[in-house]
Motif scaffolding. Structure first.
Motif, mmCIF file in Angstrom:
data_model
loop_
_atom_site.group_PDB
_atom_site.id
_atom_site.type_symbol
_atom_site.label_atom_id
_atom_site.label_comp_id
_atom_site.label_asym_id
_atom_site.label_seq_id
_atom_site.Cartn_x
_atom_site.Cartn_y
_atom_site.Cartn_z
ATOM 1 N N GLN A 136 -88.173 -79.371 72.326
ATOM 2 C CA GLN A 136 -87.636 -78.682 71.142
ATOM 3 C C GLN A 136 -86.652 -77.583 71.555
ATOM 4 O OE1 GLN A 136 -87.884 -79.920 68.195
ATOM 5 N NE2 GLN A 136 -86.596 -78.279 67.352
ATOM 6 N N PRO A 137 -86.990 -76.759 72.573
ATOM 7 C CA PRO A 137 -86.005 -75.755 73.025
ATOM 8 C C PRO A 137 -84.704 -76.385 73.528
ATOM 9 C CG PRO A 137 -88.166 -75.210 73.887
ATOM 10 C CD PRO A 137 -88.284 -76.569 73.261
ATOM 11 N N LEU A 138 -84.791 -77.605 74.080
ATOM 12 C CA LEU A 138 -83.589 -78.306 74.546
ATOM 13 C C LEU A 138 -82.695 -78.666 73.349
ATOM 14 C CD1 LEU A 138 -81.919 -79.929 76.689
ATOM 15 C CD2 LEU A 138 -83.478 -81.844 76.258
ATOM 16 N N GLU B 174 -82.736 -77.243 70.413
ATOM 17 C CA GLU B 174 -82.224 -75.987 69.832
ATOM 18 C C GLU B 174 -81.075 -75.421 70.665
ATOM 19 O OE1 GLU B 174 -85.704 -73.550 69.436
ATOM 20 O OE2 GLU B 174 -86.571 -74.933 67.967
ATOM 21 N N ARG B 175 -81.201 -75.560 71.977
ATOM 22 C CA ARG B 175 -80.161 -75.048 72.876
ATOM 23 C C ARG B 175 -78.838 -75.787 72.641
ATOM 24 N NH1 ARG B 175 -80.822 -74.856 79.485
ATOM 25 N NH2 ARG B 175 -78.760 -74.036 79.928
ATOM 26 N N ILE B 176 -78.920 -77.103 72.494
ATOM 27 C CA ILE B 176 -77.709 -77.903 72.266
ATOM 28 C C ILE B 176 -77.086 -77.523 70.924
ATOM 29 C CG2 ILE B 176 -76.843 -80.255 71.879
ATOM 30 C CD1 ILE B 176 -79.095 -81.185 73.864
ATOM 31 N N GLU B 177 -77.941 -77.379 69.902
ATOM 32 C CA GLU B 177 -77.441 -77.025 68.565
ATOM 33 C C GLU B 177 -76.820 -75.637 68.547
ATOM 34 O OE1 GLU B 177 -80.847 -77.644 66.128
ATOM 35 O OE2 GLU B 177 -80.314 -79.741 65.705
ATOM 36 N N GLN B 178 -77.497 -74.715 69.203
ATOM 37 C CA GLN B 178 -77.049 -73.323 69.225
ATOM 38 C C GLN B 178 -75.692 -73.201 69.927
ATOM 39 O OE1 GLN B 178 -80.091 -70.874 70.869
ATOM 40 N NE2 GLN B 178 -79.846 -69.362 69.247
ATOM 41 N N LEU C 281 -83.980 -69.273 78.765
ATOM 42 C CA LEU C 281 -83.030 -70.302 78.333
ATOM 43 C C LEU C 281 -83.349 -71.679 78.931
ATOM 44 C CD1 LEU C 281 -80.525 -70.895 76.656
ATOM 45 C CD2 LEU C 281 -79.121 -70.246 78.620
ATOM 46 N N CYS C 282 -83.562 -71.733 80.253
ATOM 47 C CA CYS C 282 -83.744 -73.059 80.884
ATOM 48 C C CYS C 282 -85.195 -73.352 81.259
ATOM 49 C CB CYS C 282 -82.865 -73.171 82.123
ATOM 50 S SG CYS C 282 -83.464 -72.196 83.511
ATOM 51 N N HIS D 16 -81.928 -77.565 82.533
ATOM 52 C CA HIS D 16 -83.017 -77.361 81.574
ATOM 53 C C HIS D 16 -84.284 -77.982 82.163
ATOM 54 C CE1 HIS D 16 -84.625 -76.501 77.554
ATOM 55 N NE2 HIS D 16 -85.408 -77.529 77.803
ATOM 56 N N VAL D 17 -85.348 -77.202 82.213
ATOM 57 C CA VAL D 17 -86.609 -77.671 82.805
ATOM 58 C C VAL D 17 -87.572 -78.095 81.687
ATOM 59 C CG1 VAL D 17 -88.583 -77.026 84.248
ATOM 60 C CG2 VAL D 17 -86.314 -76.100 84.779
#
Ligand SMILES: [Zn+2]
Length: 207
Positions: free
Chosen positions: A127-129, A131-135, A60-61, A107-108
């Motif tokens: 991009q994972p950041l 996606e994480r916010i959207e999710q 996740l992070c 978030h790293v």
């Protein structure tokens, strides 16, 4: 250096690849290991093996963890889901934690944007950041992220990354702040003491 002792030469050669270790230091470390007790060398050997086999990325992070699932900070139910602190690398988490003022999530990025070193946004965990916010926003059981704090160094690469991220995140209707007060211009977070960093987080500014 004593020539014709290939195993010692190889050790010194490998030690010399470590950051901040010049040829002289590599030689000193090599001789230190050679003269050390067997127990120390075994412990060192075990540590070297374990950091490569036991540690992996938190899904996740993107910090480091030995857990098979989420890391300590992502799994902790007591932390605030609505505020996310973005750091360059896992050591940034330790520094922010030591300041004692932040109780949100992390978030790293695993680096910062650096055109000179050929590091572009796609090389980082940006991009994972997103996606994480959207999710998190779409998850009815969870809380959406309201603020993202950018805890990055105040140098050229840090500034470039802050600018890029603030533009990306603003479109997502998330408040974006940056730690500011007390961190000197060109300041490396490595050298900022925890009290100063604590104040820098509390007095963060909108970007
Ligand atoms: Zn994590």
């Amino acid at each position: 250096m004593i020539a014709h002792v290939p195993s010692l030469e190889a050790l010194i050669h490998e030690l010399g690849k470590l950051p901040g270790v010049g040829p002289k230091t590599a030689q000193r470390l090599g001789y230190f290991i050679l003269k050390s007790k067997e127990e120390y060398v075994n412990a060192l050997r075990q540590c070297l093996a374990e950091v490569k086999t036991r540690i992996h990325e938190c899904p996740l992070c993107y910090s480091y963890t030995e857990s098979t699932a989420l890391c300590h900070f992502c799994a902790d139910p007591k932390r605030d889901d609505e505020i996310l602190c973005v750091v360059e690398d896992p050591s940034g988490i330790t520094r922010v934690e030591n300041s004692g003022v932040f109780k949100g999530r992390y978030h790293v990025l695993q680096g910062v944007i650096s055109p000179l070193d050929g590091i572009s946004p796609k090389d980082l965990k940006i991009q994972p950041l997103i996606e994480r916010i959207e999710q998190q926003r779409g998850d009815p059981s969870g809380k959406s992220i309201k603020e993202v704090i950018l805890a990055l160094d105040a140098d050229l690469e840090g500034d470039t990354t802050v600018l890029y991220l603030s533009q990306m995140l603003r479109r997502m209707e998330v408040a974006v702040t940056r730690i500011a007060h007390g961190v000197p211009l060109g300041g490396d977070l490595d050298y900022v003491d925890f009290r100063t960093l604590g104040r820098a987080i509390e007095n963060r500014i909108q970007v």
